[in-house]
Motif scaffolding. Structure first.
Motif, PDB file in Angstrom:
ATOM      1  N   PRO A 132       7.006 -14.302  11.067  1.00 55.42           N
ATOM      2  CA  PRO A 132       6.578 -15.259   9.989  1.00 55.42           C
ATOM      3  C   PRO A 132       7.374 -14.801   8.594  1.00 55.42           C
ATOM      4  O   PRO A 132       7.745 -13.686   8.453  1.00 55.42           O
ATOM      5  N   ASP A 133       7.222 -15.945   7.974  1.00 54.50           N
ATOM      6  CA  ASP A 133       8.116 -15.574   6.619  1.00 54.50           C
ATOM      7  C   ASP A 133       7.163 -15.087   5.552  1.00 54.50           C
ATOM      8  O   ASP A 133       5.931 -15.431   5.476  1.00 54.50           O
ATOM      9  N   SER A 134       7.746 -13.749   5.192  1.00 52.71           N
ATOM     10  CA  SER A 134       6.738 -12.962   4.240  1.00 52.71           C
ATOM     11  C   SER A 134       6.462 -13.765   2.631  1.00 52.71           C
ATOM     12  O   SER A 134       5.592 -13.460   2.012  1.00 52.71           O
ATOM     13  N   LYS A 135       7.394 -14.787   2.497  1.00 57.21           N
ATOM     14  CA  LYS A 135       7.638 -15.412   1.248  1.00 57.21           C
ATOM     15  C   LYS A 135       7.296 -14.731  -0.122  1.00 57.21           C
ATOM     16  O   LYS A 135       6.832 -14.867  -0.883  1.00 57.21           O
ATOM     17  N   LEU A 136       7.898 -13.206   0.144  1.00 54.91           N
ATOM     18  CA  LEU A 136       8.045 -12.530  -1.012  1.00 54.91           C
ATOM     19  C   LEU A 136       8.725 -13.314  -2.272  1.00 54.91           C
ATOM     20  O   LEU A 136       9.724 -13.799  -1.978  1.00 54.91           O
ATOM     21  N   LEU A 137       8.289 -13.078  -3.265  1.00 59.18           N
ATOM     22  CA  LEU A 137       8.699 -13.323  -4.699  1.00 59.18           C
ATOM     23  C   LEU A 137       9.653 -12.440  -5.297  1.00 59.18           C
ATOM     24  O   LEU A 137      10.971 -12.932  -5.720  1.00 59.18           O
ATOM     25  N   THR A 138       9.603 -11.067  -5.245  1.00 58.66           N
ATOM     26  CA  THR A 138      10.623 -10.034  -5.769  1.00 58.66           C
ATOM     27  C   THR A 138      10.468  -8.814  -5.004  1.00 58.66           C
ATOM     28  O   THR A 138       9.372  -8.682  -4.270  1.00 58.66           O
ATOM     29  N   PHE A 139      11.599  -8.164  -5.235  1.00 62.24           N
ATOM     30  CA  PHE A 139      11.594  -6.748  -4.444  1.00 62.24           C
ATOM     31  C   PHE A 139      12.533  -5.970  -5.371  1.00 62.24           C
ATOM     32  O   PHE A 139      13.523  -6.408  -5.941  1.00 62.24           O
ATOM     33  N   GLY A 140      12.400  -4.653  -5.164  1.00 63.39           N
ATOM     34  CA  GLY A 140      13.129  -3.575  -6.161  1.00 63.39           C
ATOM     35  C   GLY A 140      13.117  -2.222  -5.161  1.00 63.39           C
ATOM     36  O   GLY A 140      12.120  -2.041  -4.541  1.00 63.39           O
ATOM     37  N   ILE A 141      14.266  -1.615  -5.506  1.00 56.09           N
ATOM     38  CA  ILE A 141      14.300  -0.330  -4.925  1.00 56.09           C
ATOM     39  C   ILE A 141      15.047   0.543  -6.123  1.00 56.09           C
ATOM     40  O   ILE A 141      15.858   0.118  -6.651  1.00 56.09           O
ATOM     41  N   ARG A 142      14.440   1.651  -6.472  1.00 54.72           N
ATOM     42  CA  ARG A 142      15.007   2.733  -7.411  1.00 54.72           C
ATOM     43  C   ARG A 142      14.955   4.004  -6.829  1.00 54.72           C
ATOM     44  O   ARG A 142      14.057   4.384  -6.293  1.00 54.72           O
TER      45      ARG A 142
ATOM     46  N   THR B 142      13.816 -17.532  -0.402  1.00 59.69           N
ATOM     47  CA  THR B 142      14.634 -16.969  -1.348  1.00 59.69           C
ATOM     48  C   THR B 142      13.670 -16.303  -2.231  1.00 59.69           C
ATOM     49  O   THR B 142      12.738 -16.803  -2.792  1.00 59.69           O
ATOM     50  N   PHE B 143      14.104 -15.019  -2.714  1.00 56.17           N
ATOM     51  CA  PHE B 143      13.680 -14.289  -3.837  1.00 56.17           C
ATOM     52  C   PHE B 143      14.003 -14.706  -5.046  1.00 56.17           C
ATOM     53  O   PHE B 143      14.998 -15.333  -5.430  1.00 56.17           O
ATOM     54  N   GLN B 144      12.763 -14.870  -6.102  1.00 55.41           N
ATOM     55  CA  GLN B 144      13.049 -15.154  -7.212  1.00 55.41           C
ATOM     56  C   GLN B 144      13.813 -14.070  -8.038  1.00 55.41           C
ATOM     57  O   GLN B 144      14.778 -14.319  -9.038  1.00 55.41           O
ATOM     58  N   TRP B 145      13.755 -12.754  -7.737  1.00 55.38           N
ATOM     59  CA  TRP B 145      14.185 -11.730  -8.284  1.00 55.38           C
ATOM     60  C   TRP B 145      14.372 -10.577  -7.441  1.00 55.38           C
ATOM     61  O   TRP B 145      13.510 -10.080  -6.711  1.00 55.38           O
TER      62      TRP B 145
ATOM     63  N   LYS C 231      18.784 -13.437   0.075  1.00 54.11           N
ATOM     64  CA  LYS C 231      18.843 -14.516  -0.662  1.00 54.11           C
ATOM     65  C   LYS C 231      17.858 -14.324  -1.891  1.00 54.11           C
ATOM     66  O   LYS C 231      16.825 -14.139  -1.800  1.00 54.11           O
ATOM     67  N   THR C 232      18.648 -14.489  -3.111  1.00 54.85           N
ATOM     68  CA  THR C 232      17.943 -14.289  -4.344  1.00 54.85           C
ATOM     69  C   THR C 232      18.561 -15.033  -5.548  1.00 54.85           C
ATOM     70  O   THR C 232      19.678 -15.377  -5.652  1.00 54.85           O
TER      71      THR C 232
END
Length: 345
Positions: A46-56, A119-122, A155-156
């Motif tokens: 299924p599509d997770s439909k996440l809006l943002t993600f980050g790694i630091r 597509t991620f927004q950010w 995709k972002t």
């Protein structure tokens, strides 16, 4: 019959009618479910439909942190501790024993990205590490290898990367879908660092983006490299009057340029700039003198290019901005797109 002994088509249907959260929960039920889900083709997930993600990478705490935000404002935060050799998520801590925390973090990131079809927004990659003593020296390489294995572009719309070199930026940038990228922002912990940009400027991601923000001194970047952007902020060690005039001419003469605002920051004012386009409209702000020039855009009676030089104690800001003719102050001289004086406003 227990559920894990069901035929694969039945299990496929269970996954098909489950959402992202439900599938993540199923992975934790037992080893059989975990293996079955991880081995599924991406198209069946299924599509997770996440809006943002980050790694630091947090070198002060010796942590790697991965974060996601869902469409319902749900927030997922994974903390991988080098000191405690653990992974923490939603209040649950798992002992990683002798596993490399970077390997575990990237493996988790890969599994979650497999679910993302929209597509991620950010998206943010804060992989900046102390150049002389990096805590996670293989993080950039392992991220690149993971993206190659994933075999699809991220995709972002907005992409932030914090790194200390062109190599660091290039470990991420080529794996982003250039068709969805609108805004590219490049950072360094040290704002005075000098980073070459020639390889970055050749990527499809750079060429397709609408906006670029560069918060360090960019080397080996030309006017041709930035003319296609709508919005630019870039720090440069030096920019000549000839280059500025070429940029002014390019913007005012080409009606197909979707231009909004360019801003350059240089360490010191160049003497030749003050009289670059003849008599400037001079204003004072906070004790500093601002120099402004106005040019009509080709094939437009309403659009005006504002070119402005704003010196401060420590730097000089050079701005090109698209404004309406009604915003031109009284007494200012307006030039045509070739630079000739046409009227006194």
């Amino acid at each position: 019959m227990i559920i894990t002994e069901m035929p694969e088509p039945v299990l496929d249907k269970i996954i098909e009618f489950s959402d992202f959260k439900a599938v993540l929960t199923l992975r934790q039920v037992c080893r059989d479910f975990l293996n079955f889900i991880d081995d599924l083709n991406d198209s069946k997930l299924p599509d997770s439909k996440l809006l943002t993600f980050g790694i630091r990478s947090d070198y002060t705490e010796n942590n790697v942190i991965v974060c996601f935000m869902g469409p319902d404002d749900s927030f997922y935060r994974f903390v991988y501790s080098e000191v405690e050799k653990s992974r923490s998520f939603n209040g649950k801590t798992t002992n990683l024993k002798d596993e490399d925390i970077v390997d575990v973090a990237i493996r988790d990131l890969e599994r979650i990205l497999k679910f993302q079809k929209s597509t991620f927004q950010w998206s943010c990659f804060n992989i900046h590490q102390l150049f002389r003593r990096p805590k996670f020296p293989n993080l950039e390489v392992k991220l690149s290898n993971m993206f190659r294995k994933l075999n699809r572009k991220i995709k972002t719309e907005i992409l932030d990367i914090m790194a200390y070199s062109q190599v660091g930026f290039m470990s991420i940038l080529p794996f982003v879908d250039p068709e969805t990228l609108k805004r590219l922002r490049l950072f360094s912990m040290n704002k005075t660092v000098r980073i070459e940009m020639n390889e970055i400027a050749e990527t499809e991601q750079w060429k397709n983006a609408k906006s670029i923000y560069c918060y360090f001194y960019a080397l080996k970047v030309t006017v041709d490299d930035i003319c296609h952007f709508s919005n630019v902020f870039i720090k440069m060690l030096y920019i000549s009057a000839r280059v500025l005039d070429f940029l002014r001419e390019t913007i005012t003469s080409c009606s197909n340029i979707d231009f909004s605002r360019f801003k350059f920051e240089i360490p010191n004012e160049n003497e030749e700039m003050s009289n670059l386009w003849g008599h400037a409209f001079i204003t004072a702000y906070l004790g500093f003198t601002n120099y402004s020039w106005y040019f009509r855009m080709k094939n437009s009676k309403e659009k005006i290019l504002l070119a402005e030089i704003r010196p401060t104690r420590t730097k000089t800001n050079i701005c090109f901005e698209n404004i309406e003719s009604r915003e031109v102050p009284n007494g200012a001289i307006v030039h045509d797109f070739k630079g000739n004086t046409i009227l006194l406003w």
